[in-house]
Design an enzyme around this catalytic site. Structure first.
Site, short mmCIF file in Angstrom:
data_model
loop_
_atom_site.label_atom_id
_atom_site.label_comp_id
_atom_site.label_asym_id
_atom_site.label_seq_id
_atom_site.Cartn_x
_atom_site.Cartn_y
_atom_site.Cartn_z
CB CYS A 135 -4.38 5.01 -1.23
SG CYS A 135 -3.27 5.89 -0.10
CB CYS A 138 -0.82 3.36 -0.66
SG CYS A 138 -1.20 3.74 1.07
#
Length: 186
Positions: A135, A138
């Site tokens: 991700c 993130c």
């Protein structure tokens, strides 16, 4: 009880680089900028994120020699919460429609605000799991938070190197487990 040497020796010959890297990245000399506790917490969170239960149990047995109960719990909590968050925030990034980002997530994330360990340490765990789960949003957010907490780029780099090595070892051991089961049955 398993030792790090037992885990390393369980890796097949073609994964010799992983054997060597496990022996290196899980030491203060091989993970510059991180304390021994941070090294082992990152390793355990990474193992938990790997989805290999046997490997996670074995690594936890080794990590527990370096961690208190709060850090063991936080490592598993980081793997759990970040797996959820990584799917959600990866969707927000990939859909490329800002209207979704304006909608409330409506997902509980209490452990991030109160992880039971130092916030910077939990950010390291969240970064490692996010790197494993791919991700980008993130990873970027946790890297910025770590830098704001005063961690160096070298420390951040060390955490990701640990995540990469632990995750690769977990996956190799998972794929060879079937081979060992087949040999045992024959």
């Amino acid at each position: 009880m398993k030792s790090l040497e037992h885990i390393r020796e369980a890796l097949p010959g073609y994964a010799r680089d992983l054997q060597l890297n496990l022996g290196s990245v899980l030491t203060p000399a091989g993970a510059p900028g991180l304390s021994e506790r941070q090294i082992w917490a990152v390793a355990l969170a990474s193992a938990s994120a790997s989805r290999n239960a046997a490997f996670t149990r074995d690594l936890q047995a080794v990590a527990a020699q370096h961690l208190d109960a709060a850090h063991v719990s936080a490592a598993h909590a980081a793997a759990a919460i970040m797996t959820m968050n990584n799917v959600y925030y990866r969707f927000l990034h990939q859909v490329q429609d800002e209207q979704y980002a304006k909608l409330p997530a409506r997902l509980r994330m209490n452990v991030i605000g109160s992880p039971g360990i130092a916030k910077a340490d939990f950010e390291l765990l969240a970064l490692a799991v996010s790197a494993i789960n791919g991700c980008g949003s993130c990873v970027a957010a946790h890297e910025r938070a770590l830098r704001a907490h005063g961690l160096t780029r070298e420390a951040v780099h060390s955490a990701v190197r640990i995540a990469a090595t632990v995750h690769a070892a977990a996956r190799v051991l998972e794929s060879t487990a079937g081979e060992l089961d087949a040999k045992a049955a024959a």
